[in-house]
Write an enzyme that holds these catalytic residues in place. Structure first.
Site, short mmCIF file in Angstrom:
data_model
loop_
_atom_site.label_atom_id
_atom_site.label_comp_id
_atom_site.label_asym_id
_atom_site.label_seq_id
_atom_site.Cartn_x
_atom_site.Cartn_y
_atom_site.Cartn_z
N GLY A 266 -6.76 -6.28 -1.05
CA GLY A 266 -6.19 -7.49 -0.45
C GLY A 266 -6.23 -7.48 1.06
CD GLU A 269 -1.07 -0.22 5.47
OE1 GLU A 269 -1.75 -0.97 4.75
OE2 GLU A 269 -0.60 0.86 5.06
CG ASN A 270 -6.59 -1.04 9.64
OD1 ASN A 270 -6.66 -0.03 8.97
ND2 ASN A 270 -7.21 -2.18 9.32
CG HIS A 302 2.57 -5.73 1.71
ND1 HIS A 302 3.42 -5.18 0.79
CD2 HIS A 302 1.63 -4.78 1.98
CE1 HIS A 302 3.02 -3.95 0.50
NE2 HIS A 302 1.93 -3.68 1.20
CD GLU A 303 -1.40 -5.47 4.13
OE1 GLU A 303 -1.30 -4.34 4.61
OE2 GLU A 303 -1.53 -5.68 2.91
CD GLU A 325 1.19 0.56 0.33
OE1 GLU A 325 1.70 -0.59 0.30
OE2 GLU A 325 0.31 0.88 1.15
#
Ligand code: B3K
Ligand code: ZN
Length: 881
Positions: A266, A269-270, A302-303, A325
């Protein structure tokens, strides 16, 4: 196991790294065939680890030079194999290691590491992709400050992005240019990112609670700028929410998101540079459904939330994955609940848990939320780690209450900011901050399997007491025979004959207070007694689904019918409707198999009639209530010798009898829920569309051509994708000329839009009509499909394998063979996606012997292929074991 089979990695073998890296400088000269990477690493021995050789991870790299403190190493000062670079005699003090390597982004079909797709250079490093960019200590407990200089052709890649803040940029000879990015926050390599290409962007800004201005940019392929507005709004709302609810502020000057069309999952998150599957960014009313909008909002959140739960505090090792997570899913669930309907959000989260996590927990791939062993870590980004992980955090939230939970979170952030932490660190912080004893609760992290809670309620008329005897059991899972009892919070209420909640007074309490109580089940069996219960109640158990368990209670069909009309807890009201409907469906399956009379399910039709007439109810909630449980849900409940055809027939029979019984009401609601005026993706409009489209799905199956005509008109008149695809979804299951016309019209309208084409593929793959398998075979050769793009694979093949129970499980095994063939074909291109797809076989043991044999034959065929990837090997062998 064969001698050369991959060996599992064990949690108990964790050892701190022998070396630490403080500072990283990367110089990356991009080229499709040969990208050169010069890494300059400031390193030292880890004072907390035994002295050992320096072993760096690396894969698919060409090594050109290695130097220590400016001195080139000769070939015998180091060794390489396919996965490592070993330097036996690294210096004792601090030193600088310089490595020059090259890799080939264009040939990278795994989409792990640095790859080039649709003209965009992009990276994906979690979990272990950074080692395909350079040799490194590629593990999350090695955290370093990164400076990245990107060099590329000015024309091909005018935009050059990496983590952190931009510190320099300029022209270089030969039509090249460069950009230099510096990320001041130490991070593990899995959070590194680089993107380069000819991208457009939209920009906005956000002022943080302390008054800092942050630039927000979303980068997309040219032409898609008009589809970013919703994602940008969602981002700003996420940033505000995290400040208000968790006190977390953003920490860099810029936050960037890039949307790409080839991505294994999906989003990612870098740090400061999130990379997204474009499906979860791009939205316009005519191209994206309400569900797409909701997913965009949730994934953006979320990210973004990972910036604190994942990035600022990361994981010590991959066994701790749920630490970031599960916690981040809990946070995004709460965000969505605050943005939309809390009740509907809870219902859809529990639906997801039951449809994806329960089968995992009850099958051969069951593993604890914190696994203790893995072969390929990419196989452990599972519903158990994510969704059950979130449920564990939610239980702590339930036990603590919101205030004390927040206190615990504050302590967690205070104690571990800048660290690579463990689940123990998290639980200790929560226990301290929330003043909870979580000693027994910890078992949830190490024991796999879904506990079963058995409740028997008894009313004592003479004493006016109501007693709940509650026990728990948990079935054995692979490698775990016996389970210790869990600490299970169970919210309960008692509903009186008048449909109202009763005030609750437990044994040790002086007077009644409140109407919902959280009971703590900590032993194998316990009793809880309520006093002053004047009339016989119906218990409402596990309100809000306070624990990820299955529940059996001595309730009768009439009790579920009672609760589905009266329960004040919206989750349990929905649950009661589903309990009633699934009980009915199971009895229909049995009747079909025995050739006896089929019941009609009047109570469900009656409930639907009442709900449709109730103007005060949220239409979205009504839509949830009147939707029958899916075929897979019924299969899961039956669990043994599952007969997919009987389940399909039973469900169709029930749908038809409901539609027939309340046709007029359905039609009236269908008309009433029509929205005049422009499309808005907000929850209230989306809820009305959801309800209206369910009414349509019932009406369309009524015999005679009225229903089909209605669906065809709905399709033709739709001014948004939600309605258009809902109508197509109805027509695709009906063998009629309108079906072909609609599919053709849809194709004509959207053939140039790759995201909408995914919907066109998926909807055909899930058709229950007999020709579906042949059609899927045709579509595999259609220009709209390519096996190299994960979204296409998921749209066509995964949808077929996981959302089309009757056709995937065709009695002759042709569905299995097709999917197995594709798993093998994919394995040589993209093992991660191949292994995911193979998950479709995980419940093979629940089917009747013939299908079981056909499925295991395919699994064995795959497991036996020479040179299969670690990813697929692990899933195939564990599924068969
Ligand atoms: N952390 C990533 C998932 C990475 C998956 C690697 N196989 C996205 C997320 O959970 O936010
Ligand atoms: Zn995540």
């Amino acid at each position: 196991m064969r001698a050369e089979d991959p060996r599992p990695i064990l949690l108990k073998d964790y050892a701190p790294p022998a070396f630490l890296i403080e500072d990283v400088r990367l110089e990356i000269d991009l080229d499709p065939a040969t990208t050169r990477v010069r890494a300059t690493l400031k390193m030292r021995r880890n004072p907390d680890a035994p002295r050992g050789p320096l072993i760096l991870n690396g894969q698919k790299l060409a090594l050109h030079e290695v130097a220590i403190d400016g001195e080139m190493l000769s070939g015998n000062a180091y060794q390489t194999d396919s996965e490592h670079l070993t330097i036996p005699d690294a210096p004792d003090g601090a030193f600088t290691l310089e490595i020059l390597t090259s890799c080939g982004p264009e040939a990278n079909t795994q989409l792990l590491g640095l790859y080039l797709s649709s003209g965009i250079y992009c990276t994906q490093c979690e979990a272990e992709g950074f080692r395909r960019i350079t040799y490194y200590l590629d593990r999350p407990d090695v955290m370093a400050v990164f400076t990245t200089r990107i060099i590329a052709d000015q024309k091909f890649a005018p935009v050059l992005l990496s983590n952190g803040n931009l510190t320099a940029s300029g022209k270089l000879p030969g039509n090249k240019h460069f950009a230099e990015w510096h990320d001041p926050f130490p991070k593990p390599s899995y959070l590194f990112a680089l993107v380069a290409g000819d991208l457009a962007h939209v920009e906005d800004k956000f002022v943080t609670q302390s008054g800092r201005e942050v630039t927000l940019r979303i980068f997309v392929e040219r032409g898609n700028e008009d589809r970013c507005a919703y994602a940008m709004e969602a981002l700003k709302r996420s940033m505000r929410w995290d400040e208000e609810v968790f006190g977390r502020e953003y920490d860099l000057d810029i936050f960037m998101i890039v949307a790409v069309s080839a991505f294994n999952m999906g989003a990612m998150e870098n740090k400061g540079l999130n990379v997204f599957n474009d499906k979860y960014i791009l939205a316009r009313p005519d191209t994206a459904t309400d569900a797409d909008y909701a997913a965009i909002e949730a994934i953006i959140a979320h990210e973004y939330f990972h910036n604190w739960t994942g990035n600022r505090i990361t994981c010590r090792d991959w066994f701790q994955l749920c630490l970031k997570e599960g916690l981040t899913v809990f946070r995004d669930q709460e965000f969505t609940a605050d943005m939309r309907s809390r009740a509907v959000k809870r219902i859809s989260d529990v639906r997801l848990l039951r449809s994806h996590q329960f089968p995992e927990d009850q099958g051969p791939l069951a593993h604890p939320v914190r696994p203790d062993s893995y072969i390929e870590i990419n196989n452990f980004y599972t519903a158990t780690v994510y969704e059950k992980g979130a449920e564990l955090v939610r239980m702590i939230h339930t036990l603590a209450g919101p205030k004390r939970f927040r206190k615990g979170m504050d302590i967690y952030f205070e104690r571990h900011d800048g660290e690579a932490a463990t689940v123990e660190n998290f639980l200790d912080a929560l226990a301290d901050g929330a003043k909870l004893d979580l000693t027994q609760f910890r078992r949830w992290y190490s024991q796999a399997g879904t506990p079963e809670v058995l409740v028997s309620g008894r009313y004592d008329t003479a004493r006016q007491t109501y007693t709940l005897k509650i026990s728990q059991v948990c079935a054995a899972t692979p490698g775990q025979k016996l389970k210790e009892p869990y600490h299970i919070p169970i919210a309960v209420g008692l509903v009186g004959p008048d449909g109202k909640d009763m005030a609750l007074q437990l044994d040790d309490e002086e007077k009644a207070k409140g109407t919902t109580r959280v009971l703590n089940l900590t032993e194998r069996t316990q009793t809880f007694r309520f006093h002053n219960v004047e009339e016989k109640p119906v218990p409402s158990l596990l309100r809000g689904f306070t624990a990820p368990v299955t529940l059996s209670a001595n309730l009768k069909e009439r009790d579920w019918v009672f609760l589905m009309t009266h329960d004040s807890d919206p989750f349990n009201r929905w649950e009661a409707s589903q309990r009633y409907a699934s009980g009915l469906l199971i009895s229909l399956v049995e009747a079909l198999q025995a050739g006896t009379r089929l019941r009609k399910g009047e109570a469900f039709a009656e409930m639907t009639r009442k709900l449709l007439a109730d103007k005060k109810l949220d239409p979205d909630f009504v839509a949830q209530m009147i939707q029958l449980p899916g075929e897979q849900t019924i299969a899961q409940l039956i669990r043994e010798n599952v007969d997919v055809d009987a389940i399909h027939e039973a469900r169709e029979h029930l749908r038809l009898s409901i539609a027939g019984a309340i046709k007029d009401e359905l039609l009236a609601a269908y008309r009433r829920q029509r929205i005049e005026g422009p499309y808005s993706p907000d929850a209230s409009h989306a809820g009305r569309r959801a309800l209206r489209n369910i009414c349509l799905s019932y009406l369309a199956i009524l015999p005679g051509s009225d229903g089909v005509a209605l669906a065809a008109r709905h399709f033709a008149e739709a001014d948004n994708m939600t309605d258009q695809i809902a109508a197509l979804g109805v027509l695709v299951n009906i063998d009629c000329p309108e079906r072909e016309e609609a599919l053709a019209a849809f194709y004509d309208q959207w053939k140039d839009d790759h995201l909408v084409m995914d919907k066109w593929l998926a909807i055909q793959a899930t058709s229950s009509l007999p020709g579906t398998l042949d059609n899927v075979n045709r579509l595999l050769r259609h220009p709209a499909f390519t096996i190299r793009n994960p979204n296409k694979v998921r749209a066509l093949i995964t949808s077929f394998a996981t959302a089309n129970q009757v056709r995937f499980h065709a009695a002759d095994g042709a569905g299995y063979a097709l999917v197995a063939d594709k798993v093998l074909e994919l394995d040589s291109l993209n093992p991660q996606v191949a292994a995911r797809l193979l998950g479709a076989f995980k419940s093979w043991r629940q089917f009747a012997p013939k299908r079981r044999a056909l499925m295991s034959k395919q699994l064995a065929r795959i497991a036996g292929v020479e040179g299969i990837s670690r990813d697929v090997f692990e899933i195939a062998t564990k599924t068969l074991a």
